[in-house]
Design an enzyme around this catalytic site. Structure first.
Site, short mmCIF file in Angstrom:
data_model
loop_
_atom_site.label_atom_id
_atom_site.label_comp_id
_atom_site.label_asym_id
_atom_site.label_seq_id
_atom_site.Cartn_x
_atom_site.Cartn_y
_atom_site.Cartn_z
N SER A 148 0.78 -1.37 0.04
CA SER A 148 0.05 0.04 -0.12
C SER A 148 0.73 1.10 -0.22
O SER A 148 0.57 1.97 0.91
CB SER A 148 -0.97 -0.06 1.11
OG SER A 148 -1.68 -1.27 1.13
N ARG A 163 7.43 6.33 -4.34
CA ARG A 163 8.01 6.71 -3.01
C ARG A 163 7.38 6.38 -2.00
O ARG A 163 6.25 5.73 -2.08
CB ARG A 163 7.91 8.42 -3.12
CG ARG A 163 6.30 8.56 -3.04
CD ARG A 163 6.00 10.20 -3.06
NE ARG A 163 4.57 10.33 -3.08
CZ ARG A 163 3.60 10.20 -4.30
NH1 ARG A 163 4.50 10.03 -5.37
NH2 ARG A 163 2.47 10.46 -4.31
N ASP A 201 -5.96 -2.91 -2.88
CA ASP A 201 -7.10 -3.05 -1.96
C ASP A 201 -8.42 -2.92 -2.79
O ASP A 201 -9.38 -3.67 -2.52
CB ASP A 201 -7.26 -2.51 -0.71
CG ASP A 201 -7.01 -1.16 -0.73
OD1 ASP A 201 -6.85 -0.47 -1.75
OD2 ASP A 201 -7.01 -0.32 0.36
#
Ligand code: ADP
Length: 479
Positions: A148, A163, A201
């Site tokens: 995530s 990043r 997700d």
């Protein structure tokens, strides 16, 4: 101006008319098409190809693994798909040690691999043994990896870190393929697991609802076409025709078509819908809240909708009302207000769900909650105003949440044809627990171009255990 008049003003500025809804749906379709054609518009909707090329039917069988590196924890689970729309799930959660978040890539990924090994030892010792005996990769368990953090995905099983966020800072991982890194450390530890998919997700929510849908609805609710999240943030994924995803490199499309692929799941990142604010209702409070965020000027749809922001919008209105002498007049100035009322993000949206439904005569539950959450004493009149403001904020959130859903139904032509019904899988505390949220969302759907007829044929259902099952399903549908 009286408090009642000020509340009325807010109610009208938070109102979402049918005209605004319909214009927003048109705008969403326009921006979605643009995003499918190119990545050039940095303020546009990303519309990211997820490289998942089918949704499950519910007949899939087998055991798949899922691993989820979110913020503070690493979760590993195995999902046993029974082939009849049902599954069994076992899960293990480990906190990420603080020094791992700022160490080296090798340290972090070796740690993740070690947790996967521990999970297998505890729950799938047989699979470990079988793989060691045959020593064949064919017996490896497939794993869907939910990572995530902002990632540029190039295929189902590759993606490089753009990043770090959420307190992680491991420079040597930036621009590296996180699937390869995890695989390297699994292989080094002789752990018989193949990282088959980089999962997301929202995509997972779509897949997990599609897998379960028939069992729950007896097959009567149509195909699952959208997976959506309304929690801390908001996002949605849907199945798009390959031919419409114009930005995919020709070679990729040719290769997929040769394998018989016709569709691909798109992760819309609809939190960034209308970053230019051409259609969304905007108030002074939205601008104030946006300015407090780490990413001002983007994710503007999300900042009007999701759980992270609803409470903060209310807090901003209350501070403004106080400065105008409308509420909490026992406090002479901003500095004297209770500390928590002055602190951004300290009013959790969960509290709003209580204000929303407090129908007691003296609104005691609201009084107690405000005291506990903000150390803020209130009069009955103030609490009634807070309830009215809360309802204005939640109603606007639920109403504009109907926009992407109606727009994707129209964009995909999902309701075209007789007796067609569609199913939407949703996940997240706001849509699951906020009182009346789904009803308001449906009211707004009926006001959009799909009309009452379309609204009746659209079924919105909670996708259970969306993220773990979804990631495992991403691995199961890999081709
Ligand atoms: P996440 O999206 O982070 O995976 P959740 O789906 O649980 O997790 O969403 C958390 C968000 O939902 C938080 O912003 C929280 O304030 C909000 N929230 C939690 N419970 C409720 C509730 N009952 N009503 C409204 N919002 C809630």
């Amino acid at each position: 101006m009286s408090l009642q008049e000020a509340v009325k003003e807010i109610q009208s500025s938070f109102d979402v008319s049918q005209e605004v809804l319909q214009r927003s749906v048109d705008k969403f379709i326009e921006l979605a098409k643009k995003g499918l054609a190119s990545n050039e518009d940095k303020l546009g909707m990303p519309m990211l190809p997820a490289y998942v090329t089918q949704v499950p039917s519910g007949k899939e069988k087998g055991t798949y693994l899922a691993a989820d590196l979110g913020g503070t924890n690493f979760r590993v689970c195995s999902v046993h798909l029974k082939g009849d729309n049902t599954f069994n799930l076992v899960q293990q959660k480990s906190p990420i040690p603080a020094d791992m978040m700022v160490g080296t890539g090798d340290q972090l990924f070796a740690y993740l691999a070690s947790k996967i090994r521990k999970f297998l030892e505890e729950h799938h010792g047989d699979a470990l043994e079988a793989a060691h005996e045959t020593n064949s990769r064919a017996n490896y368990l497939k794993l869907g990896f939910t990572f995530s953090f902002p990632t540029a995905q190039h295929s189902l099983d590759s993606g490089s870190l753009v990043r770090w966020t959420k307190g992680f800072n491991i420079p040597d991982v930036v621009d590296q393929d996180v699937v390869q890194l995890l695989q390297k450390h699994l292989d080094a530890g002789k752990i018989p697991v193949h990282v088959a998919a980089l999962a997301n997700d929202t995509v997972g929510t779509l897949l997990s609802r599609a897998y379960s849908a028939n069992a729950i609805a007896g097959g009567k609710q149509g195909e699952t076409i959208i997976g959506a999240i309304f929690g801390t943030g908001t996002n949605g994924a849907y199945l798009e025709k390959l031919d419409n995803i114009k930005k995919l490199p020709e070679a990729v499309v040719k290769d997929l078509k040769a394998k018989g692929v016709t569709h691909m799941v798109i992760n819309t990142e609809w939190g960034s819908f209308d970053n230019r604010l051409e259609v969304l209702p905007t108030t002074k409070y939205d601008r104030d809240v946006d300015a407090l965020t780490a990413n001002p000027g983007i994710h503007l749809f999300e900042k009007r909708v999701s759980g992270m922001f609803m409470g903060e919008i209310l807090r901003n209105i209350l501070v403004d009302f106080h400065s105008r002498g409308l509420v909490f007049t026992q406090y002479p100035n901003f500095e004297s207000l209770p500390h928590r009322l002055r602190t951004p993000w300290d009013l959790d949206s969960e509290n709003l769900s209580l204000f929303e439904v407090d129908d007691s005569k003296d609104m005691k539950p609201t009084e107690v909650t405000l005291l506990q959450a903000l150390r803020l004493p209130t009069t009955l009149e103030e609490r009634q105003a807070i309830q009215a403001l809360t309802r204005a904020i939640s109603r606007r959130s639920a109403y504009i949440s109907a926009v992407p859903i109606a727009a994707i139904i129209m964009l995909t032509g999902a309701l075209e044809g007789h007796h067609i019904e569609v199913d939407i899988g949703v996940d997240g505390s706001v849509v699951e627990f906020y009182p009346g949220y789904r009803t308001m969302l449906r009211d707004a759907l009926a006001l959009t171009q799909i009309g009452t007829k379309g609204e009746r044929r659209t079924h919105i259902n909670i996708a259970k255990d969306g993220s773990g099952v979804g990631a495992a399903l991403c691995a199961s549908v890999s081709i």
